[in-house]
Design a protein around this motif. Sequence first.
Motif, PDB file in Angstrom:
ATOM      1  N   VAL A 297      30.827  -0.907  19.277  1.00 55.54           N
ATOM      2  CA  VAL A 297      31.285  -0.834  17.883  1.00 55.54           C
ATOM      3  C   VAL A 297      30.375   0.075  17.073  1.00 55.54           C
ATOM      4  O   VAL A 297      29.181   0.222  17.356  1.00 55.54           O
ATOM      5  CB  VAL A 297      31.319  -2.236  17.238  1.00 55.54           C
ATOM      6  N   ASP A 298      30.956   0.703  16.057  1.00 57.59           N
ATOM      7  CA  ASP A 298      30.162   1.459  15.092  1.00 57.59           C
ATOM      8  C   ASP A 298      29.426   0.480  14.183  1.00 57.59           C
ATOM      9  O   ASP A 298      29.547  -0.738  14.324  1.00 57.59           O
ATOM     10  CB  ASP A 298      31.064   2.377  14.269  1.00 57.59           C
ATOM     11  N   LYS A 299      28.691   1.002  13.231  1.00 56.97           N
ATOM     12  CA  LYS A 299      27.933   0.152  12.310  1.00 56.97           C
ATOM     13  C   LYS A 299      28.883  -0.786  11.570  1.00 56.97           C
ATOM     14  O   LYS A 299      29.897  -0.355  11.020  1.00 56.97           O
ATOM     15  CB  LYS A 299      27.142   1.002  11.320  1.00 56.97           C
ATOM     16  N   GLN A 300      28.561  -2.088  11.580  1.00 54.85           N
ATOM     17  CA  GLN A 300      29.386  -3.117  10.955  1.00 54.85           C
ATOM     18  C   GLN A 300      28.622  -3.778   9.799  1.00 54.85           C
ATOM     19  O   GLN A 300      27.397  -3.674   9.705  1.00 54.85           O
ATOM     20  CB  GLN A 300      29.762  -4.199  11.981  1.00 54.85           C
ATOM     21  N   THR A 301      29.378  -4.455   8.953  1.00 54.73           N
ATOM     22  CA  THR A 301      28.782  -5.263   7.886  1.00 54.73           C
ATOM     23  C   THR A 301      29.066  -6.721   8.187  1.00 54.73           C
ATOM     24  O   THR A 301      30.226  -7.115   8.335  1.00 54.73           O
ATOM     25  CB  THR A 301      29.370  -4.889   6.515  1.00 54.73           C
TER      26      THR A 301
ATOM     27  N   ASN B 253      24.646  -0.022  14.801  1.00 58.67           N
ATOM     28  CA  ASN B 253      24.966  -1.388  14.398  1.00 58.67           C
ATOM     29  C   ASN B 253      23.802  -2.327  14.692  1.00 58.67           C
ATOM     30  O   ASN B 253      23.071  -2.139  15.676  1.00 58.67           O
ATOM     31  CB  ASN B 253      26.203  -1.888  15.144  1.00 58.67           C
ATOM     32  N   SER B 254      23.643  -3.351  13.854  1.00 57.30           N
ATOM     33  CA  SER B 254      22.610  -4.352  14.095  1.00 57.30           C
ATOM     34  C   SER B 254      22.938  -5.619  13.311  1.00 57.30           C
ATOM     35  O   SER B 254      23.679  -5.588  12.332  1.00 57.30           O
ATOM     36  CB  SER B 254      21.221  -3.839  13.679  1.00 57.30           C
ATOM     37  N   GLY B 255      22.374  -6.740  13.768  1.00 58.59           N
ATOM     38  CA  GLY B 255      22.566  -8.004  13.078  1.00 58.59           C
ATOM     39  C   GLY B 255      21.571  -9.035  13.556  1.00 58.59           C
ATOM     40  O   GLY B 255      21.045  -8.947  14.684  1.00 58.59           O
ATOM     41  N   TYR B 256      21.292 -10.011  12.697  1.00 60.39           N
ATOM     42  CA  TYR B 256      20.382 -11.097  13.031  1.00 60.39           C
ATOM     43  C   TYR B 256      20.890 -12.359  12.355  1.00 60.39           C
ATOM     44  O   TYR B 256      21.314 -12.330  11.195  1.00 60.39           O
ATOM     45  CB  TYR B 256      18.957 -10.797  12.557  1.00 60.39           C
ATOM     46  N   ALA B 257      20.853 -13.487  13.065  1.00 59.09           N
ATOM     47  CA  ALA B 257      21.265 -14.758  12.477  1.00 59.09           C
ATOM     48  C   ALA B 257      20.518 -15.903  13.147  1.00 59.09           C
ATOM     49  O   ALA B 257      20.271 -15.881  14.356  1.00 59.09           O
ATOM     50  CB  ALA B 257      22.773 -14.967  12.626  1.00 59.09           C
ATOM     51  N   ALA B 258      20.160 -16.902  12.354  1.00 62.51           N
ATOM     52  CA  ALA B 258      19.544 -18.132  12.862  1.00 62.51           C
ATOM     53  C   ALA B 258      20.549 -19.267  12.724  1.00 62.51           C
ATOM     54  O   ALA B 258      21.372 -19.281  11.800  1.00 62.51           O
ATOM     55  CB  ALA B 258      18.279 -18.448  12.070  1.00 62.51           C
TER      56      ALA B 258
END
Length: 444
Positions: free
Chosen positions: A102-106, A162-167
Amino acid sequence: MSIMTEDQARTILAKVIALSKADECTAELAGSTEGNIRFARNNVSTSGIVSDTELSVQVAFGKRVGIATINEFDDAALARVVRRAEDLARLAPENPEFVPAVDKQTYARTDTFSAATAAITPEFRARVAASSIAPCKAANLVAAGYLSDANRFNATANSRGNSGYAASTALNYTCTVRTADGRGSGWVGRNVQDAGDLDAASEIQTAMRKASASAEARALEPGKYTVILEPAAAAGLISFMMRFFDARQADEGRSFLSKKGGGNKIGELVYDPRVNMTADPGHPGAAVLPWDGDGLPRERMDLVKDGKIANLQYSRFWAQKQGKRAMGNPGNLIMAGGTKSTADLVRGTAKGILVTRTWYIRMVDPQTVLLTGLTRDGTFYIENGQIKYPLKNFRFNESPVIMLNNIDELGRPVRVAGDESSLVMMIPPMKLRDFTFTSLSDAV
């Protein structure tokens, strides 16, 4: 290092992406600290904590894909896992259904973390076990249960930016209570995100009442009956059905949502018009990670609207092939209902059967989602709004599709755990007509 901060995770993922010479690279970090306590025969049998962190690296040369994993994070280990993934990709055959990363996501933030659950100690787990065991001992009942809690993080990044972080946190508690002679059985289960929402001393009373009340079970002739399914009992059937909310299965004729002559049943009335189901990653009390396994953002979407199929899940490959928009795979299922509790539904029932749990569910016919399984841990006959006596358990043959066309009334939804698909579910208790019991079971 099981739980990494966002900065720590992003630093490692950035190094991995920079090390790769492939056409594209996706790296994912997942870590958890999971605690548990198990008790049986009114004694704690095991207790422990498991911690782990894993890095997964997927690379592609054209349509050739390689994946490698590792649980070491020094620079040499990162270089090693990237090279291994690239070596595997060069050896792999081309994937005809390959879709680029995927391309950069929000990603919208979702409320998946509870500090109270993340801070659970062995003493907390011991108190839950003691709160379950002590009242059972005092009442000459036998408790067996399991508490598990988890503190997790997930991080993702790829070479397309793309990047993401979640706890996230989760807690699951179940307890089965038997009479001393083994003739009565009751059960209770709670699935929560916040440890503050669990009161084991209160919950155990439900299982104790059902165990004591079910000891003198009577046989009732199998057949079609009005039933009240408690939320956990209904979830066992509905979670099976949700496996078929896949557009490709439907389009290829492999699903109850397949249309004769081709295509799927989006827009068609399949259930009672009171059936409404949504997927909503930010739903209060049932929030899930904001992205799916492909990195697509999860969005709120209707799955069933007023009994009609509103949306099916399109994988990225199938969406591209069919000219549709791919959406993130749902991580939860929210089913609308009313305001009544299970007890309220019982009070409004002239004759029927209350089912606490459905168990050992297996598929009979995928085209109709015909399932078979057993009732367990408290099945009772209802007459004139009251529980009259316990029943021997039944085997049932029933389709949740037919079941959701035979609704008399829906109660207030509560959070329950789904099946091995790991869906978080909000499911109401259900009063249903003509539920099919096919035989008796001597199991308690």
